[in-house]
Design a protein around this motif. Sequence first.
Motif, short mmCIF file in Angstrom:
data_model
loop_
_atom_site.label_atom_id
_atom_site.label_comp_id
_atom_site.label_asym_id
_atom_site.label_seq_id
_atom_site.Cartn_x
_atom_site.Cartn_y
_atom_site.Cartn_z
N TRP A 218 28.60 -20.86 15.02
CA TRP A 218 27.18 -20.98 14.71
C TRP A 218 26.79 -22.44 14.59
O TRP A 218 25.78 -22.88 15.13
CB TRP A 218 26.86 -20.25 13.41
CG TRP A 218 25.40 -20.33 13.07
CD1 TRP A 218 24.43 -19.46 13.43
CD2 TRP A 218 24.73 -21.38 12.36
NE1 TRP A 218 23.20 -19.88 12.98
CE2 TRP A 218 23.36 -21.06 12.32
CE3 TRP A 218 25.15 -22.55 11.75
CZ2 TRP A 218 22.42 -21.87 11.70
CZ3 TRP A 218 24.20 -23.36 11.13
CH2 TRP A 218 22.87 -23.01 11.11
N ALA A 219 27.60 -23.23 13.89
CA ALA A 219 27.29 -24.64 13.68
C ALA A 219 27.30 -25.39 15.00
O ALA A 219 26.41 -26.19 15.29
CB ALA A 219 28.29 -25.26 12.70
N GLU B 149 23.30 -28.56 6.52
CA GLU B 149 24.70 -28.80 6.17
C GLU B 149 25.52 -29.16 7.39
O GLU B 149 26.39 -30.02 7.34
CB GLU B 149 25.30 -27.57 5.48
CG GLU B 149 24.85 -27.40 4.06
CD GLU B 149 25.52 -26.21 3.39
OE1 GLU B 149 26.04 -25.32 4.11
OE2 GLU B 149 25.52 -26.18 2.16
N THR B 150 25.25 -28.49 8.51
CA THR B 150 25.98 -28.76 9.75
C THR B 150 25.61 -30.12 10.31
O THR B 150 26.48 -30.92 10.67
CB THR B 150 25.66 -27.67 10.79
OG1 THR B 150 26.03 -26.40 10.25
CG2 THR B 150 26.40 -27.91 12.07
N HIS C 295 18.91 -24.39 5.63
CA HIS C 295 19.98 -24.97 4.82
C HIS C 295 21.28 -25.07 5.60
O HIS C 295 21.96 -26.10 5.56
CB HIS C 295 20.17 -24.14 3.54
CG HIS C 295 21.23 -24.68 2.64
ND1 HIS C 295 21.06 -25.83 1.91
CD2 HIS C 295 22.49 -24.24 2.39
CE1 HIS C 295 22.16 -26.07 1.23
NE2 HIS C 295 23.04 -25.12 1.49
N ARG C 296 21.65 -24.01 6.31
CA ARG C 296 22.90 -24.04 7.08
C ARG C 296 22.86 -25.11 8.16
O ARG C 296 23.83 -25.82 8.39
CB ARG C 296 23.16 -22.67 7.71
CG ARG C 296 23.61 -21.63 6.71
CD ARG C 296 23.84 -20.29 7.35
NE ARG C 296 24.97 -20.34 8.28
CZ ARG C 296 25.23 -19.42 9.19
NH1 ARG C 296 24.44 -18.37 9.32
NH2 ARG C 296 26.26 -19.52 9.98
N TRP C 297 21.71 -25.25 8.84
CA TRP C 297 21.59 -26.27 9.87
C TRP C 297 21.73 -27.66 9.26
O TRP C 297 22.43 -28.51 9.80
CB TRP C 297 20.23 -26.15 10.58
CG TRP C 297 20.09 -27.08 11.75
CD1 TRP C 297 20.35 -26.78 13.05
CD2 TRP C 297 19.70 -28.45 11.74
NE1 TRP C 297 20.12 -27.88 13.85
CE2 TRP C 297 19.72 -28.92 13.06
CE3 TRP C 297 19.32 -29.33 10.73
CZ2 TRP C 297 19.39 -30.23 13.40
CZ3 TRP C 297 18.99 -30.64 11.08
CH2 TRP C 297 19.03 -31.07 12.40
#
Length: 137
Positions: A56-57, A45-46, A41-43
């Motif tokens: 991190w992004a 969004e990035t 999910h974080r990837w």
Amino acid sequence: MHGSYRRQLTHTFIEHWLSLQPYAKVRNRDIGQQPPAHVNHRWSETALGPEPDSDWASNALTQSDEPIDELLWAEFLVLGVPMYSFGIPSSLKAWIDQTVRLGGLPPDGNPVSLQRPTGSADAATSGRPRPCSTHRG
């Protein structure tokens, strides 16, 4: 080569190709031995968001840039891929996911397709990656 039929076939194909194209350059990426990170999910969004907003992004997209650069460098792709339950391994899926993102392929905004359009094979593949597929099983 680890005794794998797939690895032997891929190696034989590349050796034969190099015998016909002695000046060709080859890059190897064994995603079975060094799998890319799976997207989460974080990837997402990035990669799909406006701009990276954290270390991190930025690192996540930097890891994604390497396979994208390899694809843009390549004239041909040779994929030696096992099939598990009639599907591709998760490491290949992760590699594909890493390369399909905003600002990824290609930088000029024109879509790259590995599907051959109708018409002359030479005209259809001129300047484009050319698909080659073998399977067994």
